[in-house]
Design an enzyme around this catalytic site. Structure first.
Site, PDB file in Angstrom:
ATOM      1  N   GLU A   1       2.626  -8.849  11.913  1.00  0.00           N
ATOM      2  CA  GLU A   1       2.300  -8.600  10.499  1.00  0.00           C
ATOM      3  C   GLU A   1       3.568  -8.318   9.693  1.00  0.00           C
ATOM      4  O   GLU A   1       3.761  -8.820   8.591  1.00  0.00           O
ATOM      5  CB  GLU A   1       1.352  -7.387  10.427  1.00  0.00           C
ATOM      6  CG  GLU A   1       0.930  -6.991   9.027  1.00  0.00           C
ATOM      7  CD  GLU A   1      -0.010  -5.780   9.025  1.00  0.00           C
ATOM      8  OE1 GLU A   1      -0.285  -5.213  10.105  1.00  0.00           O
ATOM      9  OE2 GLU A   1      -0.462  -5.414   7.929  1.00  0.00           O
TER      10      GLU A   1
ATOM     11  N   ASP B   1       0.775  -1.236   0.000  1.00  0.00           N
ATOM     12  CA  ASP B   1       0.000   0.000   0.000  1.00  0.00           C
ATOM     13  C   ASP B   1       0.804   1.282   0.000  1.00  0.00           C
ATOM     14  O   ASP B   1       0.534   2.218  -0.718  1.00  0.00           O
ATOM     15  CB  ASP B   1      -0.889   0.062   1.251  1.00  0.00           C
ATOM     16  CG  ASP B   1      -1.745  -1.163   1.437  1.00  0.00           C
ATOM     17  OD1 ASP B   1      -1.544  -2.172   0.746  1.00  0.00           O
ATOM     18  OD2 ASP B   1      -2.646  -1.106   2.296  1.00  0.00           O
TER      19      ASP B   1
HETATM   20  C1  DGY Z   1      -5.433  -1.358   4.839  1.00  0.00           C
HETATM   21  O1  DGY Z   1      -6.544  -0.968   5.131  1.00  0.00           O
HETATM   22  O2  DGY Z   1      -4.387  -0.898   5.315  1.00  0.00           O
HETATM   23  C2  DGY Z   1      -5.292  -2.475   3.916  1.00  0.00           C
HETATM   24  O3  DGY Z   1      -3.970  -2.830   3.750  1.00  0.00           O
HETATM   25  C3  DGY Z   1      -5.912  -2.190   2.602  1.00  0.00           C
HETATM   26  O4  DGY Z   1      -5.842  -3.392   1.894  1.00  0.00           O
END
Ligand code: DGY
Length: 424
Positions: free
Chosen positions: A395, A165
């Site tokens: 994560e 992201d």
């Molecule tokens: C988030 O909301 O951060 C997710 O990674 C979007 O996929």
């Protein structure tokens, strides 16, 4: 009980805890729905102790496939007030509520791995035969809707579609996207420290794109024409290419033939032919490409190693990448950092701007192994193993200190540990 057995049991407990009834959430609270590539990778973990549950994970993911073939990036099976932006913001009122973009299509590659590991061959054959037409449609969706000019290099319309992201590779392309002016309340910061998450400035632009897709009624030709963010994402292209090759293999194995399979073969040939467009002779590295400025995204990120996974790097390129990986491994204590530690944009703890992800390391290591660099693959494996044993199931991990970042008890971390690292 050995350490590996204990960790395996802990991984199992995490998947059971995150099982929301046929699908696994990445982590509770922060991500309370079914995410596309998280779910596919998590199936690798389920496969190690519950084969039917592994196949079910994938079937539930495919249950959200749109009529045009797209498998969405999030399926909102049940309501939750711990995540933003939810289904109302996306506005995609399909049979399963979902987002209107996809995510790196690792799914067919996972199906191939599950097929190789399955002990219950009857369940395997039934499930895969039923799933293959949908998988073919999903790959054809990428090639048709996301590569309308037939270049072999699919186009991504949103940083969330890359799964990476907040990567600095997108900074310049994203700056062109206007910011929304409406007020909203992020929920991620209720769970995670702001220093490990994207800035508001980026969220404002992410949301502009979400609004745009809705206003365009999700019509691909209109979005292709007007979207202010269009990127050939090197990671997405590589993962798709690997998955297409795996899907073609599966079709051969299960005697599935036809026009769809022929189209997949033709598109795969085109990708291999045009991949050189994402290679820089200046940096000796693969980069994503900003299609609006028609320039390569400058910052080096771990995505640049993934063409190896797909056999999309030639011998000379693979040699450069092997050298580059060694340099990255020497530049941060924990590796492989998601952004080159020598880049000014490197932030060892912030989402996709430096931290280490286990599933990306697994794919990079597979790529080196497949390209004949066993030693580099082994080093990446050992570095990942060391990091995981010290800091466990987060994560992602700070590339300098190893400290766990983002969500804890994370499904894909557990799954990759069970699939790749642990020998119980
Ligand atoms: C988030 O909301 O951060 C997710 O990674 C979007 O996929």
């Amino acid at each position: 009980m050995s350490e590996d057995q204990q960790l395996f049991k802990a991984g199992q407990a995490i998947l059971n805890k995150n099982d929301f009834g046929g699908y696994t959430v990445p982590t509770q609270g922060l991500y309370p729905f079914q995410w596309n590539w998280d779910s596919a990778i998590t199936a690798l973990g389920w496969m190690k102790f519950n084969e039917p549950r592994a196949w079910q994970e994938l079937n539930v993911l495919m249950s959200g496939q749109w009529d045009d073939g797209m498998v969405p990036h999030i399926l909102f099976h049940k309501d939750s007030d711990t995540y933003f932006p939810g289904p109302d913001v996306w506005g995609a009122d399909k049979k399963v509520k979902s987002t209107s973009i996809s995510q790196p299509p690792v799914l067919s590659s996972v199906v191939k791995i599950l097929c190789e590991q399955a002990k219950d061959t009857q369940l395997r054959d039934q499930t895969v035969m039923a799933m293959l037409p949908g998988l073919i449609r999903s790959h054809l969706w990428w090639y048709r809707d996301r590569d309308p000019e037939n270049t072999g290099l699919v186009v991504s319309y949103h940083p969330w579609e890359s799964g990476m992201d907040n990567s600095p590779a997108w900074d310049e392309a994203l700056e062109r996207v206007p910011k929304v002016t409406w007020e909203y309340q992020r929920r991620d910061l209720n769970h995670i420290d702001a220093s490990e998450r994207p800035h508001k400035e980026q969220y404002d632009r992410y949301l502009y794109l979400v609004d745009l897709f809705k206003h365009k009624q999700f019509q691909s030709p209109d979005i292709y024409r007007d979207c202010p963010y269009k990127v050939n994402d090197v990671s997405l292209i590589s993962i798709l290419h690997r998955a297409t090759l795996d899907l073609i293999d599966l079709c051969e194995q299960f005697n599935v033939t036809g026009q769809g399979v022929d189209q997949l073969k033709a598109r795969a040939t085109l990708t291999a032919h045009n991949m050189h467009q994402l290679w820089s002779e200046k940096t000796h590295f693969f980069h994503s490409k900003d299609l609006i400025s028609n320039t390569l995204c400058r910052v080096k990120t771990n995505a640049g190693f993934l063409p190896l996974l797909a056999g999309l790097a030639n011998k000379a390129q693979a040699q450069h990448l092997a050298k580059e990986a060694q340099t990255w491994m020497a530049a941060s204590k924990y590796a492989i950092a998601s952004t080159d530690p020598r880049e000014p944009q490197y932030e060892p703890q912030r989402y996709w701007r430096g931290p280490v992800w286990l599933h990306i390391n697994w794919m990079i290591a597979l790529g080196f192994e497949r390209s004949g660099y066993r030693d580099v693959a082994e080093q990446i494996h050992n570095k990942t193993d060391m990091l995981f044993r010290e800091f466990k199931f987060f994560e992602y991990f700070n590339a300098d200190t190893g400290a766990g970042c983002g969500g804890n008890d994370f499904s894909w971390t557990a799954a990759i540990a069970m699939h790749w690292l642990l020998k119980p």
